[in-house]
Write an enzyme that holds these catalytic residues in place. Sequence first.
Site, PDB file in Angstrom:
ATOM      1  N   SER A  90       4.955   6.164  -1.001  1.00  0.00           N
ATOM      2  CA  SER A  90       5.136   7.002  -2.192  1.00  0.00           C
ATOM      3  C   SER A  90       4.562   8.406  -2.024  1.00  0.00           C
ATOM      4  O   SER A  90       3.516   8.587  -1.409  1.00  0.00           O
ATOM      5  CB  SER A  90       4.434   6.332  -3.373  1.00  0.00           C
ATOM      6  OG  SER A  90       4.293   7.239  -4.435  1.00  0.00           O
ATOM      7  N   GLU A 138       3.005   9.814  -4.182  1.00  0.00           N
ATOM      8  CA  GLU A 138       1.680   9.812  -4.824  1.00  0.00           C
ATOM      9  C   GLU A 138       0.571   9.868  -3.780  1.00  0.00           C
ATOM     10  O   GLU A 138      -0.528  10.333  -4.064  1.00  0.00           O
ATOM     11  CB  GLU A 138       1.500   8.529  -5.650  1.00  0.00           C
ATOM     12  CG  GLU A 138       2.155   8.551  -7.006  1.00  0.00           C
ATOM     13  CD  GLU A 138       1.479   9.504  -7.978  1.00  0.00           C
ATOM     14  OE1 GLU A 138       2.233  10.281  -8.612  1.00  0.00           O
ATOM     15  OE2 GLU A 138       0.250   9.521  -8.100  1.00  0.00           O
ATOM     16  N   TYR A 192      -3.561   3.123  -7.341  1.00  0.00           N
ATOM     17  CA  TYR A 192      -2.186   2.857  -6.878  1.00  0.00           C
ATOM     18  C   TYR A 192      -1.939   3.536  -5.541  1.00  0.00           C
ATOM     19  O   TYR A 192      -1.449   2.932  -4.580  1.00  0.00           O
ATOM     20  CB  TYR A 192      -1.190   3.375  -7.922  1.00  0.00           C
ATOM     21  CG  TYR A 192       0.239   3.474  -7.426  1.00  0.00           C
ATOM     22  CD1 TYR A 192       1.047   2.352  -7.357  1.00  0.00           C
ATOM     23  CD2 TYR A 192       0.779   4.705  -7.013  1.00  0.00           C
ATOM     24  CE1 TYR A 192       2.361   2.427  -6.900  1.00  0.00           C
ATOM     25  CE2 TYR A 192       2.090   4.796  -6.556  1.00  0.00           C
ATOM     26  CZ  TYR A 192       2.871   3.653  -6.491  1.00  0.00           C
ATOM     27  OH  TYR A 192       4.162   3.737  -6.025  1.00  0.00           O
TER      28      TYR A 192
HETATM   29  P1  NAP Z   1       9.334  -1.075 -10.663  1.00  0.00           P
HETATM   30  O1  NAP Z   1      10.575  -0.879 -11.453  1.00  0.00           O
HETATM   31  O2  NAP Z   1       8.017  -0.989 -11.347  1.00  0.00           O
HETATM   32  O3  NAP Z   1       9.451  -2.523  -9.969  1.00  0.00           O
HETATM   33  C1  NAP Z   1       8.341  -3.106  -9.343  1.00  0.00           C
HETATM   34  C2  NAP Z   1       8.734  -4.488  -8.883  1.00  0.00           C
HETATM   35  O4  NAP Z   1       7.603  -5.103  -8.251  1.00  0.00           O
HETATM   36  C3  NAP Z   1       9.150  -5.440 -10.020  1.00  0.00           C
HETATM   37  O5  NAP Z   1      10.214  -6.235  -9.563  1.00  0.00           O
HETATM   38  C4  NAP Z   1       7.901  -6.308 -10.202  1.00  0.00           C
HETATM   39  O6  NAP Z   1       8.176  -7.581 -10.731  1.00  0.00           O
HETATM   40  C5  NAP Z   1       7.453  -6.426  -8.754  1.00  0.00           C
HETATM   41  N1  NAP Z   1       6.067  -6.874  -8.601  1.00  0.00           N
HETATM   42  C6  NAP Z   1       4.953  -6.351  -9.158  1.00  0.00           C
HETATM   43  N2  NAP Z   1       3.866  -7.049  -8.770  1.00  0.00           N
HETATM   44  C7  NAP Z   1       4.306  -8.050  -7.963  1.00  0.00           C
HETATM   45  C8  NAP Z   1       3.679  -9.116  -7.289  1.00  0.00           C
HETATM   46  N3  NAP Z   1       2.364  -9.298  -7.334  1.00  0.00           N
HETATM   47  N4  NAP Z   1       4.446  -9.968  -6.551  1.00  0.00           N
HETATM   48  C9  NAP Z   1       5.792  -9.794  -6.495  1.00  0.00           C
HETATM   49  N5  NAP Z   1       6.450  -8.799  -7.133  1.00  0.00           N
HETATM   50  C10 NAP Z   1       5.712  -7.934  -7.858  1.00  0.00           C
HETATM   51  O7  NAP Z   1       9.282  -0.085  -9.423  1.00  0.00           O
HETATM   52  P2  NAP Z   1      10.460   0.801  -8.770  1.00  0.00           P
HETATM   53  O8  NAP Z   1      10.517   2.090  -9.483  1.00  0.00           O
HETATM   54  O9  NAP Z   1      11.651  -0.039  -8.620  1.00  0.00           O
HETATM   55  O10 NAP Z   1       9.827   1.119  -7.343  1.00  0.00           O
HETATM   56  C11 NAP Z   1      10.032   0.254  -6.233  1.00  0.00           C
HETATM   57  C12 NAP Z   1       8.917   0.479  -5.220  1.00  0.00           C
HETATM   58  O11 NAP Z   1       8.945   1.829  -4.772  1.00  0.00           O
HETATM   59  C13 NAP Z   1       7.516   0.242  -5.742  1.00  0.00           C
HETATM   60  O12 NAP Z   1       6.745  -0.292  -4.695  1.00  0.00           O
HETATM   61  C14 NAP Z   1       7.015   1.628  -6.088  1.00  0.00           C
HETATM   62  O13 NAP Z   1       5.605   1.672  -6.018  1.00  0.00           O
HETATM   63  C15 NAP Z   1       7.677   2.445  -5.005  1.00  0.00           C
HETATM   64  N6  NAP Z   1       7.982   3.836  -5.327  1.00  0.00           N
HETATM   65  C16 NAP Z   1       8.687   4.132  -6.459  1.00  0.00           C
HETATM   66  C17 NAP Z   1       9.024   5.448  -6.734  1.00  0.00           C
HETATM   67  C18 NAP Z   1       9.814   5.810  -7.967  1.00  0.00           C
HETATM   68  O14 NAP Z   1       9.818   6.993  -8.326  1.00  0.00           O
HETATM   69  N7  NAP Z   1      10.504   4.873  -8.602  1.00  0.00           N
HETATM   70  C19 NAP Z   1       8.650   6.464  -5.842  1.00  0.00           C
HETATM   71  C20 NAP Z   1       7.938   6.109  -4.688  1.00  0.00           C
HETATM   72  C21 NAP Z   1       7.626   4.795  -4.433  1.00  0.00           C
HETATM   73  P3  NAP Z   1       8.208  -7.858 -12.330  1.00  0.00           P
HETATM   74  O15 NAP Z   1       9.577  -7.443 -12.793  1.00  0.00           O
HETATM   75  O16 NAP Z   1       7.964  -9.312 -12.408  1.00  0.00           O
HETATM   76  O17 NAP Z   1       7.127  -7.017 -12.946  1.00  0.00           O
HETATM   77  O1  G4F Z   2       6.526   9.064 -14.859  1.00  0.00           O
HETATM   78  P1  G4F Z   2       5.146   8.935 -14.354  1.00  0.00           P
HETATM   79  O2  G4F Z   2       4.315   7.832 -14.908  1.00  0.00           O
HETATM   80  O3  G4F Z   2       5.264   8.830 -12.773  1.00  0.00           O
HETATM   81  P2  G4F Z   2       4.233   9.124 -11.586  1.00  0.00           P
HETATM   82  O4  G4F Z   2       2.837   9.001 -12.028  1.00  0.00           O
HETATM   83  O5  G4F Z   2       4.641  10.390 -10.939  1.00  0.00           O
HETATM   84  O6  G4F Z   2       4.527   7.884 -10.617  1.00  0.00           O
HETATM   85  C1  G4F Z   2       5.858   7.493 -10.292  1.00  0.00           C
HETATM   86  O7  G4F Z   2       6.295   8.197  -9.147  1.00  0.00           O
HETATM   87  C2  G4F Z   2       5.554   7.906  -7.946  1.00  0.00           C
HETATM   88  C3  G4F Z   2       6.142   8.771  -6.823  1.00  0.00           C
HETATM   89  O8  G4F Z   2       5.484  10.009  -6.802  1.00  0.00           O
HETATM   90  C4  G4F Z   2       5.685   6.429  -7.647  1.00  0.00           C
HETATM   91  F1  G4F Z   2       5.023   6.142  -6.491  1.00  0.00           F
HETATM   92  C5  G4F Z   2       5.101   5.632  -8.799  1.00  0.00           C
HETATM   93  O9  G4F Z   2       5.294   4.240  -8.537  1.00  0.00           O
HETATM   94  C6  G4F Z   2       5.864   5.990 -10.079  1.00  0.00           C
HETATM   95  O10 G4F Z   2       7.192   5.550  -9.927  1.00  0.00           O
HETATM   96  O11 G4F Z   2       4.341  10.291 -14.599  1.00  0.00           O
HETATM   97  C7  G4F Z   2       4.846  11.538 -14.173  1.00  0.00           C
HETATM   98  C8  G4F Z   2       3.990  12.658 -14.745  1.00  0.00           C
HETATM   99  C9  G4F Z   2       2.480  12.457 -14.511  1.00  0.00           C
HETATM  100  O12 G4F Z   2       1.924  13.680 -14.122  1.00  0.00           O
HETATM  101  C10 G4F Z   2       1.943  12.067 -15.875  1.00  0.00           C
HETATM  102  O13 G4F Z   2       0.598  12.464 -16.111  1.00  0.00           O
HETATM  103  O14 G4F Z   2       4.161  12.660 -16.162  1.00  0.00           O
HETATM  104  C11 G4F Z   2       2.900  12.825 -16.779  1.00  0.00           C
HETATM  105  N1  G4F Z   2       2.972  12.300 -18.141  1.00  0.00           N
HETATM  106  C12 G4F Z   2       2.799  13.046 -19.266  1.00  0.00           C
HETATM  107  N2  G4F Z   2       2.879  12.265 -20.357  1.00  0.00           N
HETATM  108  C13 G4F Z   2       3.188  11.036 -18.500  1.00  0.00           C
HETATM  109  C14 G4F Z   2       3.134  11.004 -19.901  1.00  0.00           C
HETATM  110  N3  G4F Z   2       3.437   9.923 -17.776  1.00  0.00           N
HETATM  111  C15 G4F Z   2       3.644   8.762 -18.444  1.00  0.00           C
HETATM  112  N4  G4F Z   2       3.932   7.646 -17.741  1.00  0.00           N
HETATM  113  N5  G4F Z   2       3.581   8.682 -19.815  1.00  0.00           N
HETATM  114  C16 G4F Z   2       3.337   9.782 -20.587  1.00  0.00           C
HETATM  115  O15 G4F Z   2       3.264   9.686 -21.810  1.00  0.00           O
END
Ligand code: NAP
Ligand code: G4F
Length: 344
Positions: A128, A130, A152
């Site tokens: 990520s 992050e 995280y």
């Molecule tokens: P998400 O919608 O939050 O999905 C996370 C998945 O992980 C869900 O299926 C959840 O299952 C499962 N999970 C959580 N804890 C687990 C455990 N202990 N054992 C087995 N499964 C578990 O995340 P996403 O946005 O699809 O992201 C996919 C991956 O990419 C994650 O690893 C995230 O950290 C990473 N990532 C995401 C982004 C982004 O912007 N979306 C960017 C960079 C990296 P449940 O449905 O049961 O909760």
């Molecule tokens: O949407 P966010 O919660 O995503 P964040 O923290 O960037 O993380 C996501 O992207 C990562 C990749 O860079 C993944 F690895 C991670 O698993 C996840 O998918 O927050 C985005 C921004 C932050 O700066 C947060 O402080 O939005 C700001 N924010 C402002 N108000 C908020 C809110 N975020 C959330 N969730 N809720 C709010 O009310």
Amino acid sequence: MKALITGVTGQDGYYLSKLLLEKGYEVHGLIRRSSTFNTSRIDSLISQYGEKNKFKLHYSDLLDPASIYALIEKIHPDEIYNLGAQSHVAVSFKNPLFSVQTSVTGSLAILDSIKNIDRNIKYYQASSSEMYGGASKTLLNENTVFEPKSPYAVGKVFAHEITKVYRESYDIFAVNGILFNHESPLRGETFVTRKITRAVGRIHNGIQKKLSLGNLDAFRDWGFAGDYVKGMHLMLQYKDPEDWVLATGETHTVKEFAEKAFSIVGLNFEDYIEIDEKFQRPNEVHHLLGDSSKAKSALGWKLETSFEELVRMMVNSDIELANKEKILIKEGLLEPTWSNPLIK
Ligand code: NAP
Ligand code: G4F
């Protein structure tokens, strides 16, 4: 081809499963037992591919290495995509050990199973942006140093590094995809983009009045999840196992996202947003902007969806959803979820 996907019930799990099923893969998904059904994102794929035995789900958990080993031995997939994580950064401050352990135990359990079962199984780790920490306004690439700012991100740095260690030590085709934020109509509702577009849909339909947010000044490089899962697949088809950044190369503040989303329905975001301290994080990632030129030139990865198209797609989908909710609320069949204090 056979793939095993952890995190199959999540946003990326849906888009990646769909992509692989359409390519003719047999897809196996790891799901956790839950007291309520947690397969809503993938129900359409279960209906379409389940009966043909192309899409199968298995109970396990990334915190249970023995079960992971048994599953990999039984399925014997060609590719494993490790997408499972407690992926909400703010929640990882409240729930640090679980968040870190899921990434640490999960990645290591899978990699060590590959080492012991069959080193030809390819591995994708969901790394990520992050991990970079976002302290300065620089363009981030595969060579940028990590400065994690949350539990995280620390867990993700471990998973990233152990993936490299297993690649170098045991000649396993293990890759890290360092993905910047990617969103969609299936994004979890407590991530900021979806929280905003859900609110726009409901406010437009007269079933929500205000939207509470935290830091509006953070910059994120937001793309469409459907484009990003194509990159994950390409990484495992490349000739060598390497690490790759996927990003749009464009960054916007949370405020800009809100402004754009509200403007699509002709509203001024400033009339609806309230700032609530509880959504501020103990440590913020201020600025993310990625450089994916390596993935574009070597993998041929393409961005197909612009920022404008992404926001519009999410708003339109959430207007439709709110339309349906409005009817159910009127009939007394649904409690308005926006009053849930965890989301509000
Ligand atoms: P998400 O919608 O939050 O999905 C996370 C998945 O992980 C869900 O299926 C959840 O299952 C499962 N999970 C959580 N804890 C687990 C455990 N202990 N054992 C087995 N499964 C578990 O995340 P996403 O946005 O699809 O992201 C996919 C991956 O990419 C994650 O690893 C995230 O950290 C990473 N990532 C995401 C982004 C982004 O912007 N979306 C960017 C960079 C990296 P449940 O449905 O049961 O909760
Ligand atoms: O949407 P966010 O919660 O995503 P964040 O923290 O960037 O993380 C996501 O992207 C990562 C990749 O860079 C993944 F690895 C991670 O698993 C996840 O998918 O927050 C985005 C921004 C932050 O700066 C947060 O402080 O939005 C700001 N924010 C402002 N108000 C908020 C809110 N975020 C959330 N969730 N809720 C709010 O009310």
